[in-house]
Design a protein around this motif. Structure first.
Motif, PDB file in Angstrom:
ATOM      1  N   ARG A 289       0.808  -1.224   0.000  1.00  0.00           N
ATOM      2  CA  ARG A 289       0.000   0.000   0.000  1.00  0.00           C
ATOM      3  C   ARG A 289       0.842   1.276   0.000  1.00  0.00           C
ATOM      4  O   ARG A 289       0.412   2.306   0.482  1.00  0.00           O
ATOM      5  N   GLU A 410      -4.002   2.514   8.528  1.00  0.00           N
ATOM      6  CA  GLU A 410      -5.100   1.804   7.875  1.00  0.00           C
ATOM      7  C   GLU A 410      -5.109   0.322   8.245  1.00  0.00           C
ATOM      8  O   GLU A 410      -5.299  -0.559   7.404  1.00  0.00           O
ATOM      9  N   SER A 413      -7.892  -2.896   7.102  1.00  0.00           N
ATOM     10  CA  SER A 413      -8.501  -2.756   5.771  1.00  0.00           C
ATOM     11  C   SER A 413      -8.074  -3.927   4.894  1.00  0.00           C
ATOM     12  O   SER A 413      -6.967  -4.422   4.990  1.00  0.00           O
ATOM     13  N   ARG A 414      -8.994  -4.361   4.028  1.00  0.00           N
ATOM     14  CA  ARG A 414      -8.676  -5.505   3.159  1.00  0.00           C
ATOM     15  C   ARG A 414      -9.570  -5.491   1.929  1.00  0.00           C
ATOM     16  O   ARG A 414     -10.468  -4.665   1.816  1.00  0.00           O
ATOM     17  N   GLU A 417     -10.948  -2.554  -1.014  1.00  0.00           N
ATOM     18  CA  GLU A 417     -10.663  -1.267  -0.382  1.00  0.00           C
ATOM     19  C   GLU A 417      -9.179  -0.906  -0.452  1.00  0.00           C
ATOM     20  O   GLU A 417      -8.823   0.264  -0.405  1.00  0.00           O
ATOM     21  N   VAL A 418      -8.312  -1.916  -0.523  1.00  0.00           N
ATOM     22  CA  VAL A 418      -6.872  -1.647  -0.489  1.00  0.00           C
ATOM     23  C   VAL A 418      -6.221  -1.817  -1.860  1.00  0.00           C
ATOM     24  O   VAL A 418      -5.008  -1.764  -1.982  1.00  0.00           O
ATOM     25  N   LYS A 419      -7.032  -1.996  -2.876  1.00  0.00           N
ATOM     26  CA  LYS A 419      -6.482  -2.212  -4.214  1.00  0.00           C
ATOM     27  C   LYS A 419      -6.010  -0.896  -4.814  1.00  0.00           C
ATOM     28  O   LYS A 419      -6.735   0.095  -4.829  1.00  0.00           O
ATOM     29  N   ARG A 423      -6.846   3.038  -0.984  1.00  0.00           N
ATOM     30  CA  ARG A 423      -6.568   3.157   0.459  1.00  0.00           C
ATOM     31  C   ARG A 423      -5.078   2.888   0.682  1.00  0.00           C
ATOM     32  O   ARG A 423      -4.640   1.736   0.728  1.00  0.00           O
ATOM     33  N   VAL A 424      -4.322   3.960   0.820  1.00  0.00           N
ATOM     34  CA  VAL A 424      -2.868   3.870   0.923  1.00  0.00           C
ATOM     35  C   VAL A 424      -2.393   4.485   2.242  1.00  0.00           C
ATOM     36  O   VAL A 424      -3.156   5.129   2.960  1.00  0.00           O
ATOM     37  N   HIS A 425      -1.108   4.276   2.522  1.00  0.00           N
ATOM     38  CA  HIS A 425      -0.556   4.745   3.796  1.00  0.00           C
ATOM     39  C   HIS A 425      -0.089   6.198   3.753  1.00  0.00           C
ATOM     40  O   HIS A 425       0.074   6.828   4.807  1.00  0.00           O
TER      41      HIS A 425
END
Length: 596
Positions: A289, A410, A413-414, A417-419, A423-425
């Motif tokens: 991420r 985050e 999250s999975r 949503e994290v693709k 949803r990044v850091h």
């Protein structure tokens, strides 16, 4: 070359003590201070006395030596009387927000009463200590206090024999020792109670706007729908957040979208053919991420930042580039819990994990004293910009547009949503922040003004979006009312949050001690004049500001929405015209030729 300085913390109380001791020294030597000196000391004393109301902020005095950052002391100004008066409503508010039972208004009110009782007992003990000291002085001819009790003790001592005075002195010594020890015990007990009181009180959330929906995310109310969603073959879009497509009521009606005759790709697939992002290298370098933006994507991020900042400046916002690292006390004062085990906060410390120093007591203390937090939003740094300040009413509202990087762990999250970028850091963000007067109608009006600004931005970008009035379980601790804006993302076949805006009323200001002098209501107080007498003056009352925040541009989510919305059949992406001036001549992102 940087000079390293050592800092001393001089509190208002210590400066006042210096002023008093100087006057006492002059009196003991049989001299008197000049009128000019008395006036200067009086002014200095009044100045530092005025700073003694909590939170007392140390005055930093630089001296050659070692680098030492002074501690930041933030004592929140909780309105405990208002909390007690609305205990039932606040308990319901906590329940509606689905917060844990450990957050309790009843517990805070009980602690507040106990602290009041213990404070009174401590004041009585200190008064007795002072009375003992005055009587001790009077026994052997000391001047003592000028109070009636002191004069009575002096008159009584004059009729006592030397032996009786000595016997009385022994009694007072023993009693004074007992009182002193008792005061130490009471002070320690009171300090512990006050710490527990404030630890529990700061966990109580802000009150909630009476029109906010009650319940989970699905209870959000649709405020507005703008634009037409692009749809892949066979895909339907629904405007209302509670719609599942399985019912036929008004919430279940599918939108009339713009049907595509070819499958619409998600931004991850698009980025591969357009050579815009590198997730694999970032995973190897940093972890999952994290990402590299390259080619037109790098230009697009910079263009979006400039576009949003320019529009904000045109709307009267002051541009600010914020620090991305702040003290944990400031994070907590803004309504976040950086020390919570479920925290999303990244910590920064000069004590390396696993090092020999990290396991030492000194290393642990250094981390606790000097560790900082990476901000999850520029809102935190912008709020802290006016920490411990008293503003003028004429300065309000203060409107700022801050650019900074946001860092979020985050955790938990999975899935989709994290693709990719969704949803990044770490991401770039332009944040709006406003300080307004302590007027509910005024801050409510500014909230709508911020929301309209956000909508104007997204309309200009040509995005299809919906505005939601968010329910109680989706409100952060500081939020009184909150709107979310979600864009339709064709590649994800769903809505994705791209912005939010909240009115935090005085919640953050009370914890950061941000106040202003009101021009209308005022209070009367007595002050010492230049001759040492007292005169009455009118002082404008101090009020806590209201704070509001809103996202002008969260870059990765907007890149996702733009790529997926503006994709063409040949695999290219045609950018909205409003961004062309910031893209260095690029209007369309073309697929890159394969090297194979």
């Amino acid at each position: 070359m940087l000079s390293i300085v050592r800092t001393k913390c001089v509190t208002p109380r210590s400066v006042h003590a210096i002023v008093s001791s100087r006057s006492a020294l002059a009196n003991s030597q049989g001299t008197s201070l000049s009128k000019q000196t008395r006036q200067r000391l009086s002014t200095t004393s009044r100045l530092f006395k005025s700073l003694e109301s909590p939170p007392s902020t140390p005055v930093v005095v630089a001296e050659a030596g070692i680098d030492q950052t002074p501690a930041l002391i933030l004592k929140p100004h909780i309105n405990f009387k208002a909390l007690a008066g609305s205990a039932s409503a606040m308990e319901s508010n906590i329940k509606h927000r689905n917060l844990p039972d450990s957050i309790s208004v009843a517990t805070v009110n009980a602690l507040y009463r106990t602290v009041g009782e213990k404070t009174h007992q401590l004041e009585m003990a200190r008064a007795e200590r002072n009375q003992i000291a005055a009587e001790m002085k009077s026994l052997f001819g000391g001047e003592g206090s000028k109070s009636k009790k002191s004069k009575t003790a002096t008159n009584s001592a004059e009729t006592m024999s030397r032996e009786d005075k000595e016997a009385r002195r022994q009694e007072l010594v023993l009693r004074g020792k007992a009182v002193k020890e008792g005061i130490h015990v009471q002070e320690a007990e009171l300090s512990a109670l006050e710490s527990e009181l404030y630890e529990r009180a700061v966990m109580i959330p802000n009150s909630t706007h009476p029109t906010s929906p009650i319940g989970p995310e699905s209870a959000a109310q649709l405020v507005r729908l703008q634009g037409t969603p692009r749809l892949s073959p066979g895909v339907k879009a629904y405007a209302h957040p509670s719609s599942t497509g399985e019912n036929d009521d008004e919430h279940g009606q599918a939108l009339q979208g713009e049907a595509s005759d070819y499958p619409l790709l998600d931004h991850v697939s698009l980025s591969k053919s357009l050579d815009l992002m590198d997730f694999e290298s970032a995973t190897a370098v940093t972890g999952s991420r994290w990402y590299y933006l390259k080619n037109e994507a790098a230009l697009l991020e910079l263009a979006l930042i400039q576009f949003a900042t320019q529009r904000a400046v045109q709307a009267g916002y002051m541009p600010v580039i914020t620090p991305d690292v702040v003290r944990p006390e400031v994070v907590q004062a803004c309504g976040f819990q950086p020390r919570d085990e479920a925290s999303q906060t990244y910590w920064v410390s000069t004590v390396a994990p696993g090092s020999a120093r990290a396991s030492t007591v000194e290393g642990v203390r250094h981390h606790q004293r000097s560790a900082l937090c990476l901000v999850a939003t520029a809102e935190i740094a912008l709020a802290g910009m006016n920490l411990n300040k008293v503003l003028k009413e004429s300065q309000l509202p203060i409107k700022m547009a801050g650019f900074g990087r946001a860092f979020r762990a985050e955790a938990g999250s999975r899935g989709a949503e994290v693709k990719g970028l969704y949803r990044v850091h770490q991401f770039s963000k332009v944040e709006l922040f406003v300080l307004s007067k302590d007027d509910q109608g005024e801050s409510d009006r500014i909230l709508e003004e911020i929301r309209q600004f956000q909508e104007n931005i997204f309309e200009e970008l040509g995005l299809c979006y919906r505005v939601l009035d968010m329910p109680t379980e989706e409100l952060g601790a500081s939020a009184y009312k909150k709107y979310d804006i979600e864009a339709w993302m064709p590649g994800r076949n769903g809505w994705g949050e791209i912005s939010s805006t909240s009115n935090c009323t005085d919640y953050q200001a009370r914890r950061l001690n941000i106040r202003y002098r009101g021009s209308k209501s005022a209070s009367q107080r007595s002050v010492e004049d230049s001759e040492g007498g007292l005169s009455t003056t009118t002082v404008p009352s101090l009020k806590f500001v209201h704070t509001l925040n809103g996202t002008a541009m969260a870059i990765p989510r907007i890149i996702v929405a733009l790529l997926e919305t503006y994709q063409q059949k040949d695999g290219s992406v045609r950018l909205p015209e409003c961004l062309w001036p910031f893209m260095g001549g690029v209007q369309t992102i073309e697929p890159k030729k394969s090297e194979n």
